[in-house]
Design a protein around this motif. Structure first.
Motif, PDB file in Angstrom:
ATOM      1  N   GLU A  95       0.729  -1.190  -0.018  1.00 14.60           N
ATOM      2  CA  GLU A  95      -0.012   0.233   0.107  1.00 14.60           C
ATOM      3  C   GLU A  95       0.886   1.250  -0.185  1.00 14.60           C
ATOM      4  O   GLU A  95       0.173   2.504   0.009  1.00 14.60           O
ATOM      5  CB  GLU A  95      -0.893  -0.058   1.293  1.00 14.60           C
ATOM      6  CG  GLU A  95      -1.881  -1.111   1.377  1.00 14.60           C
ATOM      7  CD  GLU A  95      -2.683  -1.575   0.250  1.00 14.60           C
ATOM      8  OE1 GLU A  95      -3.067  -0.655  -0.506  1.00 14.60           O
ATOM      9  OE2 GLU A  95      -2.739  -2.658  -0.003  1.00 14.60           O
ATOM     10  N   ARG A 101       1.888   8.825  -5.991  1.00 11.54           N
ATOM     11  CA  ARG A 101       1.346   7.517  -6.499  1.00 11.54           C
ATOM     12  C   ARG A 101       1.613   6.381  -5.710  1.00 11.54           C
ATOM     13  O   ARG A 101       2.694   6.137  -4.999  1.00 11.54           O
ATOM     14  CB  ARG A 101       2.290   7.404  -7.947  1.00 11.54           C
ATOM     15  CG  ARG A 101       3.545   7.362  -7.782  1.00 11.54           C
ATOM     16  CD  ARG A 101       4.294   6.808  -9.223  1.00 11.54           C
ATOM     17  NE  ARG A 101       3.538   5.706  -9.766  1.00 11.54           N
ATOM     18  CZ  ARG A 101       4.458   4.675  -9.444  1.00 11.54           C
ATOM     19  NH1 ARG A 101       5.265   4.490  -8.564  1.00 11.54           N
ATOM     20  NH2 ARG A 101       3.863   3.379 -10.104  1.00 11.54           N
ATOM     21  N   ARG A 102       0.855   5.548  -5.928  1.00 17.31           N
ATOM     22  CA  ARG A 102       0.938   4.267  -5.177  1.00 17.31           C
ATOM     23  C   ARG A 102       2.203   3.277  -5.962  1.00 17.31           C
ATOM     24  O   ARG A 102       2.210   3.422  -7.127  1.00 17.31           O
ATOM     25  CB  ARG A 102      -0.224   3.697  -5.394  1.00 17.31           C
ATOM     26  CG  ARG A 102      -0.226   2.019  -4.852  1.00 17.31           C
ATOM     27  CD  ARG A 102      -1.899   1.486  -5.124  1.00 17.31           C
ATOM     28  NE  ARG A 102      -2.022   0.310  -4.325  1.00 17.31           N
ATOM     29  CZ  ARG A 102      -1.683  -0.985  -4.258  1.00 17.31           C
ATOM     30  NH1 ARG A 102      -0.959  -1.194  -5.602  1.00 17.31           N
ATOM     31  NH2 ARG A 102      -1.960  -1.844  -3.484  1.00 17.31           N
ATOM     32  N   PRO A 105       1.629  -1.636  -8.616  1.00 20.28           N
ATOM     33  CA  PRO A 105       0.332  -1.651  -9.576  1.00 20.28           C
ATOM     34  C   PRO A 105      -0.849  -1.734  -8.932  1.00 20.28           C
ATOM     35  O   PRO A 105      -1.028  -2.476  -7.746  1.00 20.28           O
ATOM     36  CB  PRO A 105       0.598  -2.858 -10.587  1.00 20.28           C
ATOM     37  CG  PRO A 105       2.248  -3.015 -10.663  1.00 20.28           C
ATOM     38  CD  PRO A 105       2.333  -2.590  -9.134  1.00 20.28           C
ATOM     39  N   GLU A 106      -2.085  -1.222  -9.219  1.00 12.43           N
ATOM     40  CA  GLU A 106      -3.281  -1.301  -8.364  1.00 12.43           C
ATOM     41  C   GLU A 106      -3.872  -2.661  -8.112  1.00 12.43           C
ATOM     42  O   GLU A 106      -4.436  -2.845  -6.878  1.00 12.43           O
ATOM     43  CB  GLU A 106      -4.460  -0.227  -9.050  1.00 12.43           C
ATOM     44  CG  GLU A 106      -4.158   1.193  -9.204  1.00 12.43           C
ATOM     45  CD  GLU A 106      -4.249   1.705  -7.661  1.00 12.43           C
ATOM     46  OE1 GLU A 106      -5.024   1.091  -6.826  1.00 12.43           O
ATOM     47  OE2 GLU A 106      -4.088   2.932  -7.445  1.00 12.43           O
ATOM     48  N   ARG A 107      -3.790  -3.610  -8.910  1.00 13.67           N
ATOM     49  CA  ARG A 107      -4.177  -4.850  -8.913  1.00 13.67           C
ATOM     50  C   ARG A 107      -3.279  -5.899  -8.054  1.00 13.67           C
ATOM     51  O   ARG A 107      -3.651  -7.060  -8.135  1.00 13.67           O
ATOM     52  CB  ARG A 107      -4.479  -5.335 -10.256  1.00 13.67           C
ATOM     53  CG  ARG A 107      -5.732  -4.642 -10.924  1.00 13.67           C
ATOM     54  CD  ARG A 107      -5.869  -4.835 -12.185  1.00 13.67           C
ATOM     55  NE  ARG A 107      -6.007  -6.256 -12.686  1.00 13.67           N
ATOM     56  CZ  ARG A 107      -5.850  -6.944 -13.703  1.00 13.67           C
ATOM     57  NH1 ARG A 107      -5.637  -6.248 -15.026  1.00 13.67           N
ATOM     58  NH2 ARG A 107      -6.204  -8.371 -13.793  1.00 13.67           N
ATOM     59  N   ASP A 109      -1.720  -6.716  -4.406  1.00 12.58           N
ATOM     60  CA  ASP A 109      -1.738  -6.632  -2.962  1.00 12.58           C
ATOM     61  C   ASP A 109      -1.170  -7.901  -2.395  1.00 12.58           C
ATOM     62  O   ASP A 109      -1.092  -8.856  -3.042  1.00 12.58           O
ATOM     63  CB  ASP A 109      -3.143  -6.072  -2.451  1.00 12.58           C
ATOM     64  CG  ASP A 109      -4.128  -6.807  -2.793  1.00 12.58           C
ATOM     65  OD1 ASP A 109      -4.085  -8.086  -3.070  1.00 12.58           O
ATOM     66  OD2 ASP A 109      -5.603  -6.313  -2.763  1.00 12.58           O
ATOM     67  N   ASP A 432       1.433   0.637 -13.361  1.00 14.54           N
ATOM     68  CA  ASP A 432       0.377   0.796 -14.264  1.00 14.54           C
ATOM     69  C   ASP A 432       0.590   1.103 -15.700  1.00 14.54           C
ATOM     70  O   ASP A 432      -0.213   0.856 -16.580  1.00 14.54           O
ATOM     71  CB  ASP A 432      -0.882   1.026 -13.420  1.00 14.54           C
ATOM     72  CG  ASP A 432      -1.458   0.132 -12.264  1.00 14.54           C
ATOM     73  OD1 ASP A 432      -1.433  -0.918 -12.463  1.00 14.54           O
ATOM     74  OD2 ASP A 432      -1.546   0.792 -11.254  1.00 14.54           O
TER      75      ASP A 432
END
Length: 494
Positions: A95, A101-102, A105-107, A109, A432
């Motif tokens: 996280e 920016r994170r 990549p968002e997907r 975790d 991403d």
């Protein structure tokens, strides 16, 4: 030039290279693994010694200023020399954000990674250390933390038949360390993967008919060999993969400005103290190199995990000056008195945490690789807070903190902030979109179909634990995706 054609060529043979070599070979692909370093047979090549000449057969480093990165050149990469401890990254690691920016990549975790962690753990025979096998230094550390109201967990290790010799980082002569060198690689060879050691990749480029050409220099050939692969997987490590892509930028038409940048290194901070009178003796040199326990209680408050360190005498001699007081000489009777207490009455702590990805690699004069640190207020604050935490733990437990002064290869103190590590990741990070990294969440380099990265260079952040298991698990995940998108039936996935 001689030509050889393969379905897949993998550059490197460590934690990030082992899963694709095994899975692609078992799926029936013709796989070639190229390792720059020599072949390693544990029973033949490893020794229980601290002789620098022995260690320098495999250990390499880059950077002499504010950032120093250590890595291995040899079959299996760092898996022959790591401490066996194999830990899942905490959920907070995925996280992390940096400069708006994170980082991951968002997907991706912790929930997405858990099945791949499980697969890697099964392959490497990972198990929790038994209570009676925890080294004395680890037991003292756990007692200190417990008295302060904190919990410790027994660490998990990739091992089978460990005898607790204490020479984990010089290579296990008992073949008990279960990293890729002793697990994945023998299975990959059995499945048909070809391994070539002392094979240095000097260039990569797009092949005219598709796929990639790979130029290789070996110790036995008088000239370069040019090999071809439909799939090219870079797994030469955070340093090695970045070096290859920096050198191949023109031939590949690689536009990304992120290659060699955004390096994270777990933000290691060390402290040491003389134990309080009411704490039992420890032992800095007996048992596994890693002290066996780890505390996660400070992840949310400080972004770090804390464990004890069992540094080998060679490490202490060449990297740090220890004194009871800043004004004490680091030679003479005062120092002798301190060293007489070191083995049983000195405890060293090591914090690893979510340090900003502020390191970078570059090409200097004569094509020499350089490493540097982009110092920032965030980075300075991280180190300051973490040092204060370790000192507070010692002082509240009645221990007497020692003065540590870290030195360079010439024995001179580092001026200002210095980071030295073997836990480097992120030089070719996943993202991403191309504006934020080098490869996508599937490990494929943006704009270059069939070119993948599966090693630590793709891992976008510090992890607060050593990165070997995360690298292996992510390589398993990426490899499964390669096979799925190619329509090739592979092994059952988690």
């Amino acid at each position: 030039m001689n030509r050889g054609r393969y379905d897949a060529i993998i550059v490197g043979s460590g934690f990030g290279a082992a899963p694709p070599a095994l899975r692609l070979a078992r799926a029936g692909l013709r796989v070639l693994v190229l390792e720059k370093g020599p072949e390693i047979v544990p029973a033949r090549d490893f020794r229980q010694t601290q002789d620098p000449h022995y260690l320098l057969r495999w250990f390499r480093s880059v950077g002499k200023g504010d950032l120093g990165l250590t890595y291995i050149e040899g079959l299996g990469g760092g898996s022959g020399f790591y401490e066996m401890v194999t830990l899942r990254a905490p959920s907070q690691a995925f996280e992390q954000a940096w400069r708006g920016r994170r980082l991951w990549p968002e997907r991706i975790d912790r929930d997405i990674m858990n099945p791949w962690y499980s697969l890697a753990e099964r392959e490497m025979h990972t198990k929790q250390i038994r209570p009676e096998a925890v080294p004395a230094s680890g037991r003292v550390f756990a007692r200190l933390l417990r008295d302060l109201g904190h919990d410790c967990e027994r660490a998990r290790y990739a091992e089978s038949g460990c005898v607790n010799s204490g020479f984990c980082v010089t290579g296990c002569i008992y073949n008990a360390k279960m990293g890729p060198l002793t697990t994945y690689i023998p299975k990959a060879r059995e499945a048909g993967a070809e391994y070539r050691c002392e094979a240095e990749v000097t260039g990569i480029s797009h092949a005219p008919g598709g796929g990639y050409d790979v130029d290789v220099r070996t110790s036995t050939a008088a000239r370069l060999s040019r090999l071809h692969a439909s799939i090219l997987i870079l797994a030469a490590g955070t340093v090695g993969t970045a070096r290859l892509l920096l050198g191949a930028r023109r031939h590949l038409g690689l536009a990304s400005g992120h290659v060699g940048r955004n390096i994270a290194w777990n933000g290691g901070v060390k402290a040491a103290a003389l134990l309080a009178p009411d704490l039992p003796d420890g032992d800095m040199f007996v048992g596994r190199t890693h002290a066996g326990v780890i505390c996660y209680d400070f992840l949310r408050s400080h972004g770090v995990s804390v464990s004890a360190v069992k540094a080998m005498p060679l490490m202490i001699m060449h990297s740090v000056r220890l004194r009871q007081n800043p004004d004490d000489p680091f030679w003479g009777q005062t120092h002798v008195d301190l060293m007489r207490q070191f083995r049983s009455r000195v405890l060293a702590l090591y914090a690893m945490g979510f340090a900003p990805p502020a390191g970078r690699l570059g090409i200097g004069r004569g094509g020499k690789l350089t490493a540097s640190l982009d110092a920032s207020l965030e980075l300075t604050d991280y180190y300051s807070r973490t040092k204060d935490l370790l000192r507070d733990l010692f002082e509240r437990s009645g221990c007497r903190p020692l003065h540590l002064e870290f030195v360079n290869g010439e024995g001179m103190p580092h001026s200002g902030l210095h980071a030295g590590t073997a836990h480097q990741v992120g030089s070719c990070r996943m993202a991403d979109q191309p504006e934020d990294g080098v490869c996508d969440m599937n490990g494929q380099v943006f704009g270059h179909p069939g070119l993948y990265i599966t090693d630590g260079s793709a891992v976008p952040s510090s992890l607060a634990v050593n990165p070997c298991l995360t690298i292996t698990a992510n390589a398993e995940r990426v490899t499964a995706g390669i096979l799925e998108r190619a329509g090739i039936r592979g092994e059952a996935t988690p």
